[in-house]
Design a protein around this motif. Structure first.
Motif, PDB file in Angstrom:
ATOM      1  N   UNK A  99       0.787  -1.275   0.011  1.00 12.13           N
ATOM      2  CA  UNK A  99       0.034  -0.028  -0.013  1.00 12.13           C
ATOM      3  C   UNK A  99       0.927   1.499   0.071  1.00 12.13           C
ATOM      4  N   UNK A 100       0.473   2.226  -0.495  1.00 12.05           N
ATOM      5  CA  UNK A 100       1.281   3.441  -0.568  1.00 12.05           C
ATOM      6  C   UNK A 100       1.246   3.969  -2.064  1.00 12.05           C
ATOM      7  N   UNK A 139       7.423   3.806  -0.257  1.00 16.90           N
ATOM      8  CA  UNK A 139       7.336   3.420   0.894  1.00 16.90           C
ATOM      9  C   UNK A 139       6.445   3.923   1.903  1.00 16.90           C
ATOM     10  N   UNK A 140       5.837   3.112   2.549  1.00 22.40           N
ATOM     11  CA  UNK A 140       4.882   3.511   3.623  1.00 22.40           C
ATOM     12  C   UNK A 140       4.930   2.912   5.054  1.00 22.40           C
ATOM     13  N   UNK A 163       3.742  13.523   2.729  1.00 18.38           N
ATOM     14  CA  UNK A 163       4.777  13.192   1.694  1.00 18.38           C
ATOM     15  C   UNK A 163       6.226  13.857   1.703  1.00 18.38           C
ATOM     16  N   UNK A 164       7.301  13.155   1.621  1.00 15.06           N
ATOM     17  CA  UNK A 164       8.579  13.714   1.501  1.00 15.06           C
ATOM     18  C   UNK A 164       9.006  14.480   0.526  1.00 15.06           C
ATOM     19  N   UNK A 165       8.291  14.143  -0.745  1.00 17.69           N
ATOM     20  CA  UNK A 165       8.566  15.124  -2.098  1.00 17.69           C
ATOM     21  C   UNK A 165       7.496  14.813  -2.786  1.00 17.69           C
ATOM     22  N   UNK A 166       7.114  15.317  -3.823  1.00 20.10           N
ATOM     23  CA  UNK A 166       6.024  15.175  -4.613  1.00 20.10           C
ATOM     24  C   UNK A 166       6.191  13.785  -5.377  1.00 20.10           C
ATOM     25  N   UNK A 167       5.370  13.014  -5.273  1.00 15.94           N
ATOM     26  CA  UNK A 167       5.247  11.926  -5.989  1.00 15.94           C
ATOM     27  C   UNK A 167       4.782  11.795  -7.445  1.00 15.94           C
ATOM     28  N   UNK A 168       5.541  12.494  -8.209  1.00 17.19           N
ATOM     29  CA  UNK A 168       5.118  12.738  -9.521  1.00 17.19           C
ATOM     30  C   UNK A 168       4.917  11.477 -10.598  1.00 17.19           C
ATOM     31  N   UNK A 169       6.034  10.637 -10.090  1.00 16.32           N
ATOM     32  CA  UNK A 169       6.142   9.439 -10.852  1.00 16.32           C
ATOM     33  C   UNK A 169       4.960   8.577 -10.563  1.00 16.32           C
ATOM     34  N   UNK A 201       8.093  12.039  10.760  1.00 13.77           N
ATOM     35  CA  UNK A 201       7.616  13.416  10.349  1.00 13.77           C
ATOM     36  C   UNK A 201       6.619  13.086   8.906  1.00 13.77           C
ATOM     37  N   UNK A 202       6.901  12.265   8.134  1.00 13.78           N
ATOM     38  CA  UNK A 202       6.285  12.055   7.021  1.00 13.78           C
ATOM     39  C   UNK A 202       5.798  10.676   7.066  1.00 13.78           C
ATOM     40  N   UNK A 203       4.688  10.095   5.972  1.00 16.23           N
ATOM     41  CA  UNK A 203       4.222   8.748   6.356  1.00 16.23           C
ATOM     42  C   UNK A 203       4.409   8.021   4.906  1.00 16.23           C
ATOM     43  N   UNK A 204       4.822   8.839   3.901  1.00 15.70           N
ATOM     44  CA  UNK A 204       5.082   8.100   2.499  1.00 15.70           C
ATOM     45  C   UNK A 204       6.385   8.493   2.077  1.00 15.70           C
ATOM     46  N   UNK A 205       7.020   7.814   1.540  1.00 14.82           N
ATOM     47  CA  UNK A 205       8.574   8.256   0.680  1.00 14.82           C
ATOM     48  C   UNK A 205       8.911   7.404  -0.404  1.00 14.82           C
ATOM     49  N   UNK A 206       9.122   7.980  -1.548  1.00 13.83           N
ATOM     50  CA  UNK A 206       9.733   7.185  -3.020  1.00 13.83           C
ATOM     51  C   UNK A 206      11.096   6.893  -2.572  1.00 13.83           C
TER      52      UNK A 206
END
Length: 549
Positions: free
Chosen positions: A18-19, A225-226, A261-267, A331-336
């Motif tokens: 998930x994520x 990653x979640x 989000x740690x950064x924009x998940x544009x991909x 601090x964030x919950x998702x990171x690519x």
């Protein structure tokens, strides 16, 4: 929801992942399109113009895998084999010293006179290995300076996507390895024969084998990653079925000193909108993902995440290790990041119960799941200097030695060093000491490496979870049809025109330009060199299809 890090059974697709998938926020586009291809990717790497020159794949069977990979998924080992056995006899090479020029992504190790690992390595090799290390970010400039000064040592590694006119350079400066490695000839070097055929396509230029690959396979595919442990503790179901559900979840997760989000998940978002992985192909005709009809929809969706405060405000400029720290400390919950980054989290101060998971992206409007974008098969390539042509077989013997497969005694030493000095055993698993984390970093994994194996010393649940995640997404991953094809225009102009288009992307995400600015910028990219890149790639694709039957 089951704990996928500790259960050995095959979890369901919903429970494992998930994520989301992400290529990164405000990132410049790849030179030839919106791609995960990386520095050795589209427009920078040669096609295997004659499949008969490709080395025969002869898998090494001396170390049975705990979980055998299938459908593109790498093998997995839950525990390192006890008392690894030597897979070679005698010392490699001809006894003469060898020089290596290679990149590194870690701080420089101690010099030879203060490095017990390096000293032991030379003892085992039977000669002095001189290693010139350069940080990967500076490698392209340093490489070209070294070439211009005619200072290439015996063995040199390359990010092929950074080198203009690479085929000509290799013809002039590297040894043609075809007669030594093509077809059955590679059997003389069994650890090189253990590298899958697909990776070798990145080493063939002008119909000749000029290099050996550092294979990675799906390990370089980007995934989101979640924090599974957080979602379970809060009773939140992070399995979203559309972009709007993803947006709503990000809103729920953001506030105060916490961001989704740690950064924009544009991909990830582009995959939701089924934008191709760099290029799409139909009947031999290629179309750049830059020109896809859903690009503006994806950019508008990504812009909303930024404008509404769901992305960490420092996410654009922060380095990836800092973003990993944010994920670890909540601090964030998702990171690519890539699949290969999963084991790296063990180097961070993980709290009790820390768990990760990944998920394939949902279709933007719902109704199913989109495919992730398959990462490049190769990290980099390595050649032998033409000035060392009289030692080519000895140097190939050294390279073969350094490619020793996972689970062999040679691999154990190359990767972890000496027991009691550079690592301690946790059961049968080598766990690096502080000395090991510094001294072993000689960049040898960028000279040559065997096939990727999922493994986490001291925590088999991580390797199991990574395998389960890959098994759920890799077989359906979207490949780039232009991967492994060479375009001279891309090698010379791709970065320049890609930066211009990337700047427009950045402005759109930051709200400085309207989403409508994308289409004219993409058309300018095409006119400024993208169309020529496409034509060159189409010709290379046609040549590949002719030679491969």
């Amino acid at each position: 929801m089951p704990d996928i890090r500790t259960t050995g059974r095959q979890p369901s697709r919903r429970n494992v992942l998930f994520g989301g998938l992400g290529v990164g926020a405000f990132a410049l586009l790849a030179a030839a399109g919106c791609s995960n291809e990386g520095r050795g990717g589209v427009g920078a790497v040669s096609a295997a113009q004659n499949s008969s020159v490709l080395p025969k794949y002869i898998p090494y069977t001396g170390v049975p895998m705990d979980i055998k990979g299938a459908d593109g998924v790498p093998d997995t080992m839950l525990k390192y084999p006890a008392s690894p056995k030597k897979a070679t006899s005698g010392q490699p090479g001809d006894g003469e010293d060898v020089g290596v020029f290679v990149m590194t992504n870690t701080p420089a190790p101690p010099k030879l006179e203060k490095n017990a690992y390096w000293q032991e390595l030379n003892e085992r090799l039977g000669f002095g290995l001189s290693v010139a290390l350069t940080p990967s970010g500076d490698y392209s400039d340093r490489f070209q300076t070294t070439v211009a000064g005619d200072q290439l040592p015996d063995i040199f590694a390359m990010f092929s996507g950074d080198i203009p006119g690479l085929p000509s350079l290799l013809e002039e400066r590297a040894v043609d390895l075809t007669e030594y490695l093509a077809g059955d000839a590679v059997a003389k070097y069994p650890f090189l024969a253990n590298i899958p055929t697909e990776s070798w396509q990145s080493c063939v230029y002008n119909g000749k084998v000029f290099a050996v690959p550092v294979p990675r396979g799906p390990a370089q595919s980007m995934v989101m990653y979640a924090r599974q442990d957080y979602f379970e503790s809060e009773g939140i179901d992070p399995q979203v079925t559309s972009f709007e559900e993803f947006y709503d979840l990000c809103k729920e997760l953001s506030g105060g000193n916490t961001w989704a989000l740690g950064r924009v998940p544009l991909g990830f978002i582009r995959q939701m909108y089924e934008i191709p992985n760099g290029w799409s192909e139909a009947g031999g005709t290629l179309t750049s993902a830059n020109l896809h009809e859903r690009q503006q929809d994806a950019l508008e969706a990504a812009r909303r995440l930024v404008a509404d405060g769901f992305v960490h405000p420092d996410g654009v400029t922060a380095a990836q290790p800092q973003r990993k720290t944010w994920l670890v400390n909540g601090t964030i919950r998702f990171l690519d990041d890539t699949f290969s980054a999963w084991p790296d989290f063990s180097n961070y101060p993980l709290g009790e119960g820390f768990q990760l998971a990944v998920v394939p992206p949902p279709l933007a409007e719902g109704g199913g799941t989109a495919g992730i974008h398959m990462g490049p098969q190769v990290q980099n390539i390595t050649s032998i200097s033409a000035k060392s042509a009289d030692r080519v077989e000895a140097l190939l013997d050294v390279i073969n030695y350094l490619a020793a497969p996972f689970g062999t005694e040679e691999h154990m030493f190359k990767t972890y060093g000496v027991e009691g000095v550079h690592y301690e055993l946790d059961g049968t698993d080598p766990v690096p000491t502080e000395k090991g984390r510094t001294e072993v970093q000689l960049g040898l994994k960028y000279v040559v490496e065997g096939p990727w194996v999922n493994f986490q010393a001291g925590d088999p649940s991580v390797a199991q979870a990574e395998h389960d995640a890959q098994a759920a997404v890799v077989p359906s991953a979207v490949k780039n049809p232009a991967s492994g094809l060479f375009s001279d225009t891309a090698s010379r102009k791709g970065g320049q025109i890609g930066e211009k288009l990337g700047a427009v992307e950045t402005d759109i995400l930051a709200g400085r330009q309207k989403v409508g600015a994308w289409q004219p910028a993409a058309e300018a990219w095409a006119k400024g060199g993208g169309d020529k890149i496409r034509a060159e790639l189409e010709k290379a694709l046609a040549d590949r299809k002719k030679t491969e039957g």
